[in-house]
Motif scaffolding. Structure first.
Motif, PDB file in Angstrom:
ATOM      1  N   GLU A 111     -32.759 -23.301  17.942  1.00  0.00           N
ATOM      2  CA  GLU A 111     -33.753 -23.415  16.865  1.00  0.00           C
ATOM      3  C   GLU A 111     -35.144 -22.957  17.285  1.00  0.00           C
ATOM      4  N   GLU A 118     -36.549 -19.625  15.926  1.00  0.00           N
ATOM      5  CA  GLU A 118     -36.852 -19.700  14.500  1.00  0.00           C
ATOM      6  C   GLU A 118     -38.217 -20.331  14.268  1.00  0.00           C
ATOM      7  N   GLY A 155     -40.917 -17.942  15.058  1.00  0.00           N
ATOM      8  CA  GLY A 155     -41.061 -16.875  14.076  1.00  0.00           C
ATOM      9  C   GLY A 155     -41.675 -17.328  12.772  1.00  0.00           C
ATOM     10  N   ARG A 156     -41.381 -18.571  12.352  1.00  0.00           N
ATOM     11  CA  ARG A 156     -41.842 -19.039  11.047  1.00  0.00           C
ATOM     12  C   ARG A 156     -43.090 -19.908  11.123  1.00  0.00           C
ATOM     13  N   GLY A 157     -43.340 -20.514  12.286  1.00  0.00           N
ATOM     14  CA  GLY A 157     -44.470 -21.422  12.433  1.00  0.00           C
ATOM     15  C   GLY A 157     -45.182 -21.194  13.750  1.00  0.00           C
ATOM     16  N   ASP A 174     -46.514 -25.738   7.954  1.00  0.00           N
ATOM     17  CA  ASP A 174     -45.723 -24.832   8.788  1.00  0.00           C
ATOM     18  C   ASP A 174     -44.961 -25.622   9.846  1.00  0.00           C
ATOM     19  N   ARG A 177     -47.631 -12.821  20.390  1.00  0.00           N
ATOM     20  CA  ARG A 177     -47.339 -12.769  18.951  1.00  0.00           C
ATOM     21  C   ARG A 177     -47.840 -11.470  18.343  1.00  0.00           C
TER      22      ARG A 177
END
Length: 291
Positions: free
Chosen positions: A170, A173, A176-178, A240, A291
């Motif tokens: 996890e 993920e 990438g999203r938060g 987020d 990032r």
């Protein structure tokens, strides 16, 4: 003025307690279980330091034996203990349902936060970090006690699930999203050194936020406002997903506590870099912010 209790924005239980407030509770005879979690990479056994001087009534907690399960294979250097084993530890410490528990160390709470997180995860409500840790207690002029404290056995039971946890599949993920926070020293994040784990670097897209930077010069947590600014600068936004990792899941709990003081919920990745770097199929990034 310094926030004396530091509660989460949702109005939850206090996260911190100040030395004078703990001393007042002890003097008044209010039931308070104090746990001393002396531990560091350089000195994992803090028994002798504890015996030489600790907060009166404090019980020594062995991080390696009681806050981790070294029989768990492939889950990093400090896997979470099993519920039954943590129940036995809590009972050895004398914990009963409804107790106020104060945890501390001599490292700015960077090891004690593991006990804080596990107790919260186990369903214990009133668990607080001693702000400033042992140094703060001494600076406030409070006395130390020597020797061992062996409390009457407690009767509480661990029921894990109250704190968010993520596993190795996890992590990417969340990054990438938060925001995925790496609480290790910046030079380890950048991959310039790696004294323990098999590979240097960090999980791709993780953000460097060394746990020590959440403290002021006296080793106390920065104010909620200052911590909110720190995490906002890393891209943390309300709503987020946020998670934290470190070398083996110890100081990552300190990052989770800092985020909680700022009013931000965050998941813990217990396996941390020690698990990720041992899996050759997982990519490693080096250098500054990736990032």
């Amino acid at each position: 003025m310094r926030d004396p209790v530091a509660v989460a924005e949702d109005g939850g239980m206090p996260i911190l307690i100040q030395p004078d407030d703990l001393a007042a509770r002890i003097a008044a005879g209010e039931r308070t279980v104090v746990l001393d979690v002396r531990w560091s990479l350089a000195a994992p056994d803090g028994t002798e330091a504890y015996r030489a001087g600790h907060v009166p009534g404090a019980v020594y907690v062995d991080l390696d034996r009681e806050l981790a399960d070294h029989d768990a294979v492939g889950e990093g250097r400090h896997p979470l203990p099993a519920e039954a084993d943590f129940t036995a530890a809590m009972r050895r410490w004398g914990l009963r349902d409804g107790d106020t528990v104060v945890v501390m160390d001599d490292l700015g709470n960077q090891s004690a936060a593991r006990a804080w997180w596990l107790l919260r995860h186990a369903g214990f409500g009133d668990v607080r970090l001693l702000d400033g840790a042992l140094a703060g207690w001494r600076t406030a002029g409070h006395a130390l006690e020597t020797g061992d404290v062996v409390p009457e056995r407690g009767d509480t039971t661990a029921r894990f699930g109250a704190m968010p946890v993520i596993g190795i599949d996890e992590v990417a993920e969340v990054a990438g999203r938060g925001v995925l926070i790496d609480a290790r020293a910046a030079e380890r994040y950048r991959g310039e050194i790696e004294p323990i784990d098999p590979r240097a670097g960090h999980i791709p897209r993780a953000m460097s936020a060394p746990s020590g930077d959440d403290l002021d010069a006296a080793g106390r947590f920065r104010s909620p406002e200052a911590l909110r600014e720190r995490f906002a600068a890393l891209g943390v936004q309300v709503g987020d997903p946020v998670a934290a990792y470190c070398g083996s899941g110890v100081t990552a709990a300190h990052a989770v506590a800092s985020l909680a003081i700022a009013g931000i919920d965050a998941a813990l990745y217990p396996g941390s870099w020690s698990q990720w770097s041992n899996d050759p199929s997982r990519p490693a990034a080096t250098g500054p912010d990736s990032r």
